[in-house]
Design a protein around this motif. Structure first.
Motif, PDB file in Angstrom:
ATOM      1  N   CYS A  26       0.834  -1.215   0.000  1.00  0.00           N
ATOM      2  CA  CYS A  26       0.000   0.000   0.000  1.00  0.00           C
ATOM      3  C   CYS A  26       0.863   1.256   0.000  1.00  0.00           C
ATOM      4  N   VAL A  27       1.961   1.266   0.760  1.00  0.00           N
ATOM      5  CA  VAL A  27       2.795   2.474   0.781  1.00  0.00           C
ATOM      6  C   VAL A  27       3.575   2.628  -0.520  1.00  0.00           C
ATOM      7  N   LEU A  28       4.020   1.508  -1.105  1.00  0.00           N
ATOM      8  CA  LEU A  28       4.790   1.607  -2.339  1.00  0.00           C
ATOM      9  C   LEU A  28       3.900   1.947  -3.538  1.00  0.00           C
ATOM     10  N   LEU A  29       2.705   1.380  -3.590  1.00  0.00           N
ATOM     11  CA  LEU A  29       1.797   1.730  -4.684  1.00  0.00           C
ATOM     12  C   LEU A  29       1.438   3.207  -4.623  1.00  0.00           C
ATOM     13  N   ASP A  30       1.212   3.725  -3.430  1.00  0.00           N
ATOM     14  CA  ASP A  30       0.927   5.155  -3.298  1.00  0.00           C
ATOM     15  C   ASP A  30       2.126   6.004  -3.681  1.00  0.00           C
ATOM     16  N   ALA A  31       3.335   5.434  -3.558  1.00  0.00           N
ATOM     17  CA  ALA A  31       4.550   6.162  -3.930  1.00  0.00           C
ATOM     18  C   ALA A  31       4.847   6.065  -5.426  1.00  0.00           C
ATOM     19  N   GLY A  32       4.089   5.223  -6.151  1.00  0.00           N
ATOM     20  CA  GLY A  32       4.284   5.099  -7.583  1.00  0.00           C
ATOM     21  C   GLY A  32       5.106   3.905  -8.013  1.00  0.00           C
ATOM     22  N   TYR A  33       5.328   2.958  -7.108  1.00  0.00           N
ATOM     23  CA  TYR A  33       6.112   1.764  -7.440  1.00  0.00           C
ATOM     24  C   TYR A  33       5.238   0.800  -8.235  1.00  0.00           C
ATOM     25  N   PRO A  34       5.804   0.093  -9.237  1.00  0.00           N
ATOM     26  CA  PRO A  34       5.000  -0.788 -10.090  1.00  0.00           C
ATOM     27  C   PRO A  34       4.459  -2.009  -9.349  1.00  0.00           C
ATOM     28  N   LEU A  35       3.189  -2.296  -9.560  1.00  0.00           N
ATOM     29  CA  LEU A  35       2.550  -3.439  -8.918  1.00  0.00           C
ATOM     30  C   LEU A  35       3.252  -4.752  -9.241  1.00  0.00           C
ATOM     31  N   LEU A  36       3.604  -4.962 -10.514  1.00  0.00           N
ATOM     32  CA  LEU A  36       4.173  -6.236 -10.924  1.00  0.00           C
ATOM     33  C   LEU A  36       5.574  -6.479 -10.364  1.00  0.00           C
ATOM     34  N   ALA A  37       6.184  -5.472  -9.774  1.00  0.00           N
ATOM     35  CA  ALA A  37       7.517  -5.632  -9.187  1.00  0.00           C
ATOM     36  C   ALA A  37       7.470  -5.739  -7.669  1.00  0.00           C
ATOM     37  N   LEU A  38       6.278  -5.786  -7.079  1.00  0.00           N
ATOM     38  CA  LEU A  38       6.180  -5.791  -5.621  1.00  0.00           C
ATOM     39  C   LEU A  38       6.823  -7.023  -4.989  1.00  0.00           C
ATOM     40  N   LYS A  39       6.670  -8.180  -5.627  1.00  0.00           N
ATOM     41  CA  LYS A  39       7.233  -9.394  -5.042  1.00  0.00           C
ATOM     42  C   LYS A  39       8.748  -9.284  -4.903  1.00  0.00           C
ATOM     43  N   GLY A  40       9.376  -8.510  -5.777  1.00  0.00           N
ATOM     44  CA  GLY A  40      10.820  -8.378  -5.729  1.00  0.00           C
ATOM     45  C   GLY A  40      11.331  -7.616  -4.526  1.00  0.00           C
ATOM     46  N   VAL A  41      10.499  -6.794  -3.898  1.00  0.00           N
ATOM     47  CA  VAL A  41      10.958  -5.984  -2.766  1.00  0.00           C
ATOM     48  C   VAL A  41      11.328  -6.867  -1.576  1.00  0.00           C
ATOM     49  N   PRO A  42      10.438  -7.727  -1.090  1.00  0.00           N
ATOM     50  CA  PRO A  42      10.864  -8.601   0.011  1.00  0.00           C
ATOM     51  C   PRO A  42      11.958  -9.579  -0.387  1.00  0.00           C
ATOM     52  N   LEU A  43      11.983 -10.017  -1.649  1.00  0.00           N
ATOM     53  CA  LEU A  43      13.052 -10.923  -2.078  1.00  0.00           C
ATOM     54  C   LEU A  43      14.405 -10.224  -2.045  1.00  0.00           C
ATOM     55  N   LEU A  44      14.447  -8.990  -2.544  1.00  0.00           N
ATOM     56  CA  LEU A  44      15.689  -8.231  -2.510  1.00  0.00           C
ATOM     57  C   LEU A  44      16.129  -7.983  -1.079  1.00  0.00           C
ATOM     58  N   ALA A  45      15.197  -7.573  -0.225  1.00  0.00           N
ATOM     59  CA  ALA A  45      15.526  -7.280   1.165  1.00  0.00           C
ATOM     60  C   ALA A  45      16.008  -8.530   1.892  1.00  0.00           C
ATOM     61  N   ARG A  46      15.283  -9.633   1.718  1.00  0.00           N
ATOM     62  CA  ARG A  46      15.635 -10.838   2.455  1.00  0.00           C
ATOM     63  C   ARG A  46      16.949 -11.435   1.978  1.00  0.00           C
ATOM     64  N   THR A  47      17.357 -11.135   0.735  1.00  0.00           N
ATOM     65  CA  THR A  47      18.669 -11.591   0.274  1.00  0.00           C
ATOM     66  C   THR A  47      19.770 -11.055   1.183  1.00  0.00           C
ATOM     67  N   ALA A  48      19.652  -9.790   1.575  1.00  0.00           N
ATOM     68  CA  ALA A  48      20.637  -9.214   2.489  1.00  0.00           C
ATOM     69  C   ALA A  48      20.623  -9.948   3.827  1.00  0.00           C
ATOM     70  N   GLY A  49      19.431 -10.245   4.329  1.00  0.00           N
ATOM     71  CA  GLY A  49      19.334 -10.990   5.581  1.00  0.00           C
ATOM     72  C   GLY A  49      19.940 -12.376   5.470  1.00  0.00           C
ATOM     73  N   LEU A  50      19.693 -13.041   4.340  1.00  0.00           N
ATOM     74  CA  LEU A  50      20.256 -14.378   4.136  1.00  0.00           C
ATOM     75  C   LEU A  50      21.783 -14.339   4.122  1.00  0.00           C
ATOM     76  N   ILE A  51      22.342 -13.336   3.477  1.00  0.00           N
ATOM     77  CA  ILE A  51      23.801 -13.230   3.429  1.00  0.00           C
ATOM     78  C   ILE A  51      24.366 -13.058   4.833  1.00  0.00           C
ATOM     79  N   GLY A  52      23.682 -12.270   5.655  1.00  0.00           N
ATOM     80  CA  GLY A  52      24.112 -12.124   7.043  1.00  0.00           C
ATOM     81  C   GLY A  52      24.060 -13.444   7.792  1.00  0.00           C
ATOM     82  N   HIS A  53      22.980 -14.199   7.616  1.00  0.00           N
ATOM     83  CA  HIS A  53      22.867 -15.501   8.282  1.00  0.00           C
ATOM     84  C   HIS A  53      23.933 -16.469   7.775  1.00  0.00           C
TER      85      HIS A  53
END
Length: 270
Positions: free
Chosen positions: A207-234
């Motif tokens: 909801c916050v990203l769509l209101d900011a103008g981020y593309p709907l079809l790319a939403l799944k990539g946001v948690p995947l990109l973020a969690r990649t950093a977490g995985l590297i830390g683990h």
């Protein structure tokens, strides 16, 4: 979505010659490297334009909010994969990402699509946000489909990550129709579903990203990109303080065998 032969053999993300690399129309070396943040670069790669400061801050906040959440199944899969194959960090990262689905991290895209459907119904019918949301929510209930992005096994009263993201959107002046829809759904849930379910981080992100103008079809990539950093830390920690085989042993100890066995057989896997 069309799968198969492409009618237009073009892409508009990157090209190069021996002297220059162009990314989304920008000179990578002279315009981007050392001049923009990785969050800005992510927005550029996905949306095709550089974000303004508010968009950058909003995307940055969502990435920070979702990057780490402890020993969830996808992290356990990554750490145990590295324990079994310590030379393949990339394989362990991939194992963790493959474990991100509709239950873990995957609800952002489906929640965003639901918010879009409510918005489009509201615009088509000329109805209120509440009426459009209620109509679709009742349809989901009749079809026995769960509402994506609501409810959390730990955060029962509220998800603090979701609240913070909504607060940031409001502070930045980005909160709009999709945030309104998300909050309206949360308010209607007790009457329609029969029990309260809080908005979790996977509904706050879209909801916050769509209101900011981020593309709907790319939403799944946001948690995947973020969690990649977490995985590297683990996975770094797994190399220095390994627990992969401890988790594997704990699983074997926690799960009993109830299949057939010869008379008198006593299991002792230790």
């Amino acid at each position: 979505m069309k799968i198969g032969k492409q009618s237009a053999p073009y892409q508009a993300i990157c090209t190069s010659n021996p002297d220059t690399i162009i990314v989304r129309g920008h000179d990578l070396v002279n315009d981007l490297v050392g001049s923009i943040s990785f969050t800005e670069y992510t927005w550029l790669l996905v949306a095709g334009t550089l974000p303004d400061d508010k968009q950058r801050r909003m995307l940055d906040a969502t990435l920070v909010a979702i990057a780490e959440h402890g020993l969830v199944p996808s992290v356990q899969a990554a750490r145990m994969t590295l324990a079994a194959s310590p030379e393949a960090v990339q394989g362990a990262v991939a194992a963790g990402l493959l474990g991100c689905g509709s239950v873990i991290l995957g609800a952002s895209e489906s929640a965003g699509a639901f918010f879009r459907d409510v918005r489009e119904l509201k615009e088509a019918d000329g109805s209120s946000t509440e009426a459009a949301a209620e109509k679709l929510m009742r349809r989901y209930k009749d079809d026995r489909k769960p509402l994506p992005g609501y409810g959390h096994p730990l955060h029962k009263g509220s998800d603090p990550r979701a609240e913070r993201l909504l607060d940031i959107a409001a502070e930045l002046g980005l909160s709009g129709i999709h945030c309104d829809i998300a909050k309206t759904i949360e308010r209607l849930i007790p009457d329609i579903i029969g029990k309260p379910l809080v908005m979790n981080v996977s509904s706050a992100i879209p909801c916050v990203l769509l209101d900011a103008g981020y593309p709907l079809l790319a939403l799944k990539g946001v948690p995947l990109l973020a969690r990649t950093a977490g995985l590297i830390g683990h996975l770094l920690e797994e190399q220095t303080r390994p627990i992969g085989f401890i988790m594997s042993h704990a699983a074997a100890g926690a799960i009993d065998y109830d299949g057939r066995a010869p008379t008198g057989f006593v299991a002792n896997e230790n």
